[in-house]
Design an enzyme around this catalytic site. Structure first.
Site, PDB file in Angstrom:
ATOM      1  N   GLU A 103     113.499  91.669  58.344  1.00  0.00           N
ATOM      2  CA  GLU A 103     114.192  90.659  58.992  1.00  0.00           C
ATOM      3  C   GLU A 103     113.188  89.632  59.308  1.00  0.00           C
ATOM      4  O   GLU A 103     111.590  89.976  59.725  1.00  0.00           O
ATOM      5  CB  GLU A 103     115.086  91.208  60.453  1.00  0.00           C
ATOM      6  CG  GLU A 103     114.933  90.183  61.030  1.00  0.00           C
ATOM      7  CD  GLU A 103     115.509  90.143  62.353  1.00  0.00           C
ATOM      8  OE1 GLU A 103     116.162  89.325  62.643  1.00  0.00           O
ATOM      9  OE2 GLU A 103     115.258  90.591  62.718  1.00  0.00           O
ATOM     10  N   CYS A 163     113.530  83.360  64.561  1.00  0.00           N
ATOM     11  CA  CYS A 163     113.398  82.938  63.226  1.00  0.00           C
ATOM     12  C   CYS A 163     114.018  81.899  63.120  1.00  0.00           C
ATOM     13  O   CYS A 163     114.521  80.866  61.650  1.00  0.00           O
ATOM     14  CB  CYS A 163     113.096  84.383  63.122  1.00  0.00           C
ATOM     15  SG  CYS A 163     115.292  85.526  63.143  1.00  0.00           S
TER      16      CYS A 163
END
Length: 378
Positions: free
Chosen positions: A257, A291
């Protein structure tokens, strides 16, 4: 500009921070084999909170062996229902110690107490509750009639949501029958080490969860250990590429991820007030440490209303140096966790030209930028 803050019922007195922390291997806190100690600091005041152990390759090897033994002799032999009972215990203990975790997370990471208390910690407990319920229903999870665990999983998590990322990694791994060696970010390791105490309190079998602190060298030793059957990594794209190259040719499973950028695209028919609110929340939530933060703003050129973004930012509630003496409940933006990144942001602001109003107003200049806001300008 002077802000009036509402006090929060929190105190650093609820947290007992040790001066030194060892590694958590095979159910016990043990010293390193040759590793030195490094400081973890409070990004708000740059004071040292504790000294944490730099895990070595030998320490990683001990942790992997402990996880392997636990998997073969204990964890893989339990039914899903029994594994779920342990996850339920962990979830309940996280709830019971939620204020302790919230204060520690705020001190080690720099985010406001309203985020750790109202978002991070409750969601971490919720993940353990959720996966506890799945532990005995895996055949209904779309993985086939008789899904099998990987075995020993190596997990590496970042600094932006330390305990929540731990829950994302550990809860599903345990529910599906795996054992874990986890490396937290070297800048925010304290809630992971407090979670190790929760594992002891929940009487989780020794070796099922192991926590090895350290920097990138420790993570590399974990990724490349032959006793690991899967790597789960959350972090930068650059490191993710290196990990992907490392597992090529091995039988290790891999989940990545990685960081990214989110663009806000605004057309002329957008409701401006709601759009501005979404833009501000998209980039300032969690100090921009997300993110998918909305760090790109693409606006149809005939829209000229975005001067009000500056006014909205000035209405934000920021922290000051007294935050940890009297916690404030309506502080919306905390500190940047990495000091070198904070300095980079300051340099970018000096170079910025496109947002002259935002940077040149007297009220804006009064805010101590060395401690507070993230990306005002990209």
């Amino acid at each position: 500009m002077k802000f009036e803050y509402a006090p929060a019922p929190e105190s650093t007195a609820i947290v007992d921070i040790q001066s030194d922390y060892n590694l958590f291997i095979d159910g016990k806190f043990v010293p390193s084999k040759g590793g030195k100690r490094f400081a973890t600091i409070n990004p708000a005041n740059e004071q040292v909170l504790a000294k944490v152990t730099q895990g070595t390759a030998a320490d990683v090897d001990r942790a992997v062996k402990a996880a392997t033994t636990a998997y073969k002799k204990t964890w893989s032999k339990l039914s899903g229902a029994d594994r779920g009972k342990y996850l339920f215990r962990i979830a309940r203990i996280l709830q019971e110690r939620a204020r302790e975790f919230a204060v520690l997370e705020s001190m080690d990471n720099g985010k406001p107490i309203r985020e750790t208390r109202d978002t991070d910690i409750p969601l971490a407990a919720a993940h353990f509750f959720y996966h506890a319920g799945w532990a005995d229903k895996l055949e209904h999870a779309g993985l086939g009639a008789n899904p099998k665990a990987h075995g020993v999983v190596g997990q590496i998590i970042p600094w932006n949501f330390p305990l929540l990322m731990l829950a994302w990694k550990i809860a599903p791994a345990l529910a599906t029958g795996n054992t874990v060696v986890l490396k937290p970010a070297e800048t925010t390791p304290l809630t992971a080490l407090l979670f190790a105490e929760v594992c002891q309190q929940a009487e989780l079998p020794n070796g099922v969860v192991n926590i090895v602190t350290g920097d990138g060298a420790t993570g590399s030793a974990l990724v490349n250990h032959p006793g690991i059957q899967k790597i789960a990594f959350t972090g930068s794209t650059e490191v993710g590429k290196l990990i992907a190259k490392s597992v090529v040719g091995t039988k290790k499973a891999l989940t990545l991820e990685l960081g990214g950028k989110g663009a806000n695209i605004v057309f002329e028919d957008a409701p401006i007030d709601e759009t501005v609110e979404g833009i501000i929340n998209g980039i300032y939530f969690n100090q921009g440490h997300v993110c998918c933060a909305g760090s790109r703003l693409l606006v149809q050129e005939n829209i000229n209303h975005f001067i009000i973004i500056g006014e909205n930012v000035l209405n934000f509630h920021y922290s000051d140096d007294s935050y940890y003496e009297e916690w404030f409940d309506d502080v919306e933006d905390g500190w940047i966790v990495l000091l070198n990144f904070r300095d980079h942001v300051l340099q970018e602001m000096k170079r910025a030209r496109i947002d002259y109003y935002l940077i040149s107003t007297p009220a804006f200049q009064q805010i101590n930028w060395r401690k507070y806001l993230p990306d005002c300008v990209s």
